[in-house]
Design an enzyme around this catalytic site. Structure first.
Site, PDB file in Angstrom:
ATOM      1  N   GLU A  58       1.486   9.212  23.250  1.00  0.00           N
ATOM      2  CA  GLU A  58       2.139  10.306  22.515  1.00  0.00           C
ATOM      3  C   GLU A  58       1.312  10.687  21.294  1.00  0.00           C
ATOM      4  OE1 GLU A  58       6.250  11.413  20.085  1.00  0.00           O
ATOM      5  OE2 GLU A  58       5.885   9.363  20.733  1.00  0.00           O
ATOM      6  N   ASP A  62      -0.390  14.409  20.872  1.00  0.00           N
ATOM      7  CA  ASP A  62      -0.110  15.319  19.759  1.00  0.00           C
ATOM      8  C   ASP A  62      -1.382  16.036  19.320  1.00  0.00           C
ATOM      9  OD1 ASP A  62       1.583  16.245  17.369  1.00  0.00           O
ATOM     10  OD2 ASP A  62      -0.025  15.161  16.364  1.00  0.00           O
ATOM     11  N   GLU A 130       9.100  13.535  23.528  1.00  0.00           N
ATOM     12  CA  GLU A 130       8.157  12.454  23.224  1.00  0.00           C
ATOM     13  C   GLU A 130       7.336  12.071  24.452  1.00  0.00           C
ATOM     14  OE1 GLU A 130      10.807  10.148  19.782  1.00  0.00           O
ATOM     15  OE2 GLU A 130      10.754   9.388  21.828  1.00  0.00           O
ATOM     16  N   GLU A 133       4.851  14.733  25.539  1.00  0.00           N
ATOM     17  CA  GLU A 133       3.641  14.700  24.730  1.00  0.00           C
ATOM     18  C   GLU A 133       2.742  13.546  25.160  1.00  0.00           C
ATOM     19  OE1 GLU A 133       3.012  16.279  20.336  1.00  0.00           O
ATOM     20  OE2 GLU A 133       4.195  14.433  20.385  1.00  0.00           O
TER      21      GLU A 133
END
Length: 251
Positions: A58, A62, A130, A133
């Site tokens: 994650e 990002d 979450e 990602e």
């Protein structure tokens, strides 16, 4: 990894257009198993308590998502100003957009969740965002990382971003109703809008956790959201909608 989980992950990659025919997975059985383990890590939520879970991917996802979105906008919408590009990118990498993408690709049935996350319906959108990602991070990694992974992510996300960008660009306010209401209120010589918010629940991830009311130059609006900012945006949106319904002066 169980044979059933392996089949589930392979079918999921097929649904994303990243199956065997795409050349995304290595042909060597050992390398393919390692790749599927990375995908499994992205789709394993930290609430399971397992050693390998989504957090690491994650974090990577990002950064990858922001760079991929910036390049997408530079390629497809080069005439936008830096400010408009920044605003649009923020929408295209937001938790709300990631949750919408997770729903579109039917991510949730592929997730491994702990009992607490599995039973928290109000927080499910956060979990989906979450892990979506983390999926971006996994696809970047399996696509070659710095040696080609970004291109794989862009090819996968581009159709989704094209639809979202078209919708946002068709809205002159770019869904940023707070800024629009502020500009209107100041244009009336009435200063800044005033917002009052309260917390309706303490459940993390509740999409209506906060309730907000705004007053601006004789207008008012109410809204709810999972965060104070979202509730304020929805209140501003309601106030602007009321402004549109006002009769023109002299009518």
């Amino acid at each position: 990894m169980t044979p059933q989980r392996r089949r589930q992950l392979l079918a999921f990659l097929d649904s994303l257009g990243l199956g065997a025919a795409s050349g995304f997975l290595p042909t060597d059985p050992g390398d393919a198993a390692t790749a599927l383990a990375t995908l499994d890590e992205a789709l394993t939520h930290s609430s399971t308590g397992l050693h390998r879970h989504h957090d690491r991917l994650e974090f990577l996802g990002d950064a990858v998502l922001r760079l991929a979105a910036a390049e997408f906008l530079g390629r497809h919408h080069p005439s936008l100003s830096v400010g408009d590009t920044s605003s649009l990118r923020a929408q295209l990498v937001s938790d709300r957009w990631l949750n919408d993408l997770a729903v579109a690709i039917d991510l949730e049935p592929r997730l491994l969740l702990g009992p607490m996350a599995a039973g928290d319906q109000a927080g499910r959108s956060t979990v989906r965002a979450e892990c979506c990602e983390a999926l971006v991070g996994a696809i970047y990694t399996l696509g070659g990382g710095a040696q080609g992974g970004l291109g794989v992510v862009q090819r996968w996300l581009s159709p989704h971003w094209q639809r979202s960008a078209a919708e946002l660009l068709a809205d002159p306010l770019r869904h940023n109703w707070k800024s629009a209401l502020q500009e209107w209120s100041q244009g009336q010589g009435q200063g800044l809008p005033t917002y009052s918010c309260r917390e309706r629940s303490r459940v993390h991830g509740d999409p209506e956790r906060f309730e907000c009311r705004v007053l601006a130059a004789g207008l008012s609006g109410e809204g709810r959201g999972g965060s104070r900012r979202e509730a304020e945006q929805q209140a501003a949106r309601a106030a602007l909608a009321a402004l549109e319904l006002r009769p023109a002066r002299g009518c």
